[in-house]
Design a protein around this motif. Structure first.
Motif, PDB file in Angstrom:
ATOM      1  N   GLY A  35      -5.976   6.007  -9.644  1.00 32.50           N
ATOM      2  CA  GLY A  35      -6.094   5.917  -8.195  1.00 32.50           C
ATOM      3  C   GLY A  35      -4.920   5.226  -7.513  1.00 32.50           C
ATOM      4  O   GLY A  35      -4.311   5.794  -6.593  1.00 32.50           O
ATOM      5  N   PRO A  36      -4.547   4.003  -7.947  1.00 33.74           N
ATOM      6  CA  PRO A  36      -3.412   3.336  -7.307  1.00 33.74           C
ATOM      7  C   PRO A  36      -2.093   4.092  -7.459  1.00 33.74           C
ATOM      8  O   PRO A  36      -1.183   3.905  -6.644  1.00 33.74           O
ATOM      9  CB  PRO A  36      -3.355   1.983  -8.036  1.00 33.74           C
ATOM     10  N   LEU A  37      -1.980   4.917  -8.496  1.00 29.82           N
ATOM     11  CA  LEU A  37      -0.752   5.693  -8.710  1.00 29.82           C
ATOM     12  C   LEU A  37      -0.864   7.098  -8.120  1.00 29.82           C
ATOM     13  O   LEU A  37      -0.046   7.960  -8.409  1.00 29.82           O
ATOM     14  CB  LEU A  37      -0.457   5.785 -10.216  1.00 29.82           C
ATOM     15  N   GLY A  38      -1.898   7.295  -7.294  1.00 28.07           N
ATOM     16  CA  GLY A  38      -2.174   8.634  -6.785  1.00 28.07           C
ATOM     17  C   GLY A  38      -1.004   9.279  -6.053  1.00 28.07           C
ATOM     18  O   GLY A  38      -0.717  10.465  -6.264  1.00 28.07           O
ATOM     19  N   LEU A 160       1.554  -2.364 -11.373  1.00 22.41           N
ATOM     20  CA  LEU A 160       2.570  -3.391 -11.598  1.00 22.41           C
ATOM     21  C   LEU A 160       3.632  -2.896 -12.574  1.00 22.41           C
ATOM     22  O   LEU A 160       4.829  -3.188 -12.403  1.00 22.41           O
ATOM     23  CB  LEU A 160       1.920  -4.666 -12.140  1.00 22.41           C
ATOM     24  N   ALA A 161       3.213  -2.140 -13.599  1.00 29.23           N
ATOM     25  CA  ALA A 161       4.173  -1.605 -14.566  1.00 29.23           C
ATOM     26  C   ALA A 161       5.163  -0.666 -13.888  1.00 29.23           C
ATOM     27  O   ALA A 161       6.364  -0.676 -14.209  1.00 29.23           O
ATOM     28  CB  ALA A 161       3.431  -0.882 -15.694  1.00 29.23           C
ATOM     29  N   LEU A 245     -10.735   4.602  -3.424  1.00 24.29           N
ATOM     30  CA  LEU A 245     -10.495   3.363  -2.683  1.00 24.29           C
ATOM     31  C   LEU A 245      -8.993   3.118  -2.494  1.00 24.29           C
ATOM     32  O   LEU A 245      -8.549   2.798  -1.383  1.00 24.29           O
ATOM     33  CB  LEU A 245     -11.144   2.175  -3.393  1.00 24.29           C
ATOM     34  N   ALA A 246      -8.212   3.232  -3.569  1.00 21.01           N
ATOM     35  CA  ALA A 246      -6.767   3.002  -3.445  1.00 21.01           C
ATOM     36  C   ALA A 246      -6.096   4.041  -2.554  1.00 21.01           C
ATOM     37  O   ALA A 246      -5.334   3.684  -1.639  1.00 21.01           O
ATOM     38  CB  ALA A 246      -6.120   2.956  -4.833  1.00 21.01           C
ATOM     39  N   THR A 257       0.734  -1.088  -5.299  1.00 19.46           N
ATOM     40  CA  THR A 257       0.387  -2.380  -5.899  1.00 19.46           C
ATOM     41  C   THR A 257      -0.685  -3.092  -5.090  1.00 19.46           C
ATOM     42  O   THR A 257      -1.628  -3.672  -5.657  1.00 19.46           O
ATOM     43  CB  THR A 257       1.635  -3.270  -6.001  1.00 19.46           C
ATOM     44  N   GLN A 258      -0.572  -3.059  -3.760  1.00 18.98           N
ATOM     45  CA  GLN A 258      -1.570  -3.715  -2.917  1.00 18.98           C
ATOM     46  C   GLN A 258      -2.938  -3.061  -3.066  1.00 18.98           C
ATOM     47  O   GLN A 258      -3.961  -3.742  -3.218  1.00 18.98           O
ATOM     48  CB  GLN A 258      -1.127  -3.665  -1.448  1.00 18.98           C
TER      49      GLN A 258
END
Length: 413
Positions: A35-38, A160-161, A245-246, A257-258
């Protein structure tokens, strides 16, 4: 004396705790990392939102279908080989994501991980009830907390990576590492168990008693289907949160990242609630007040996302996470409460998860469809709030005084 009752004590308690945590922590990072890397994934692969939802839909559907096969896999392979095979599937799925430059490859690896997760989720609750018969609620809390904790790690560390210079493929593939840590420990600990979580076969080699190995009688109980429906609708909120959500907050200008940090905070709240709620609920055999409290938290959290997403997002994420995590672990306990036999209770839990995860898998896709039709995220989040309210009404029927009559379980011989 039956070996099925004596042998689990051969596993030292601290070793058993370590196995539960280290195995379970591998069951969610491959989901929550996406999700965060979507944005990076969609940009590289050309996925639209509906295609991207398959990164959650497919593995969760396979978690469901595979959980139905878990009792048979446990009987045929034994706990040691079944869990080792499951971890190998998860590790292979994560490792192959290094080559995940296309949408079909990412979806296929998600499916491979989902197959591995299905067997662990279908087998571990029964093993926990057998290994820790007097501490089922706190041990299921530990199991659920580790599950959600793994999700927090995936959501936080993978973006983060990428920020540290890794490719997004490597940031997804890195979750093979905890699999490699858990595999030898689980192989050793489960090898100490001289019996699987199924009843032992008679010396003549005939099959175990039908009450232990056959789940057909469970499928004929209305309570099984009520558990399945309630768990599935409730867990759809988790699936949608993991998937959207992300990306939702990235449309509000947040970075990967946020938004990943917010998912991680939510997952940490899930883990804390999943650990605490069963322990609190252990004071009474009636878990309903605690389940209803977690469902109210979900309703408040989803309403906050719909109407006030930028007002106290961290606090809202904590409330929602507590609702999702606590409700998940309490449902696992409620399913195990229904039957005294670890084998039968584990089979009921596997059936509940099986159908439940198939239903839950549809939720991210439904949200994508609602977004496509309405042009707004509000409808999707309100849909999830309504689903939590429906589960609350269904939950009123789970009176522990009626468990025995609802199941009418056959006796083990």
């Amino acid at each position: 004396m039956s070996t099925s009752n004596a042998s689990p004590r051969h596993v030292p308690p601290l070793l058993w705790l370590a196995v539960v945590v280290l195995v379970t922590i591998n069951l969610r990072p491959f989901l929550t990392a996406s999700g965060p890397l979507g944005q990076a994934i969609q940009s590289a692969t050309g996925m639209d939102l509906r295609t991207f939802s398959w990164l959650t839909l497919l593995p969760m559907a396979l978690m469901g279908a595979g959980a139905w096969l878990a009792p048979s896999a446990l009987q045929r392979l034994g706990a040691r080989r079944a869990i080792a095979f499951s971890l190998c599937l998860i590790g292979l799925g994560c490792g192959l994501r290094l080559a995940g430059s296309s949408s079909w490859m990412l979806i296929a690896t998600a499916g491979l991980c989902g197959c591995g997760v299905a067997l662990v989720q279908g087998i571990f609750p029964g093993l926990i009830k057998r290994q820790s018969p007097h501490n089922v609620a706190p041990m299921m809390g530990l199991y659920s907390g580790a599950l959600m904790g793994g999700g927090a790690l995936g959501a936080q560390i993978s973006p983060l990576a990428v920020q540290w210079g890794w490719s997004w493929q490597a940031a997804l593939a890195m979750w093979v590492i905890p699999v490699l840590v858990a595999l030898p420990l689980a192989w050793h600990a489960l090898g100490l168990m001289q019996a699987t979580s199924t009843a032992p076969r008679p010396k003549g080699g005939t099959a175990a008693p039908a009450a232990a190995s056959d789940t057909g009688w469970l499928m004929r109980r209305g309570r099984t289907w009520l558990l399945l429906l309630s768990f599935g609708v409730m867990n759809g909120g988790y699936a949608s949160t993991v998937a959207w959500l992300a990306p939702f907050y990235q449309t509000h200008g947040w970075t990967a990242t946020q938004s990943g940090s917010l998912v991680a905070i939510l997952s940490i709240a899930q883990a804390a609630s999943a650990l605490a709620m069963p322990a609190l609920a252990a004071r009474s055999t009636d878990r309903r007040p605690w389940v209803l409290a977690t469902l109210l938290m979900q309703i408040a959290g989803f309403a906050g996302l719909a109407w006030w997403p930028d007002a106290f997002p961290t606090l809202n994420g904590i409330v929602l996470g507590m609702g999702l995590g606590g409700c998940f672990s309490l449902f696992m306990v409620v399913a195990l409460d229904h039957l005294p036999s670890p084998t039968q209770a584990g089979a009921l839990n596997a059936l509940m998860q099986g159908g439940g995860f198939i239903l839950a898998a549809l939720a991210p896709w439904i949200m994508a469809q609602l977004l496509q039709l309405s042009g707004s995220w509000i409808t999707g989040w309100l849909y999830q709030a309504s689903a939590a309210a429906v589960v609350g009404m269904l939950m009123l029927r789970f009176n522990p005084r009626h468990y025995a009559s609802a199941m009418r379980a056959p006796e083990l011989h």
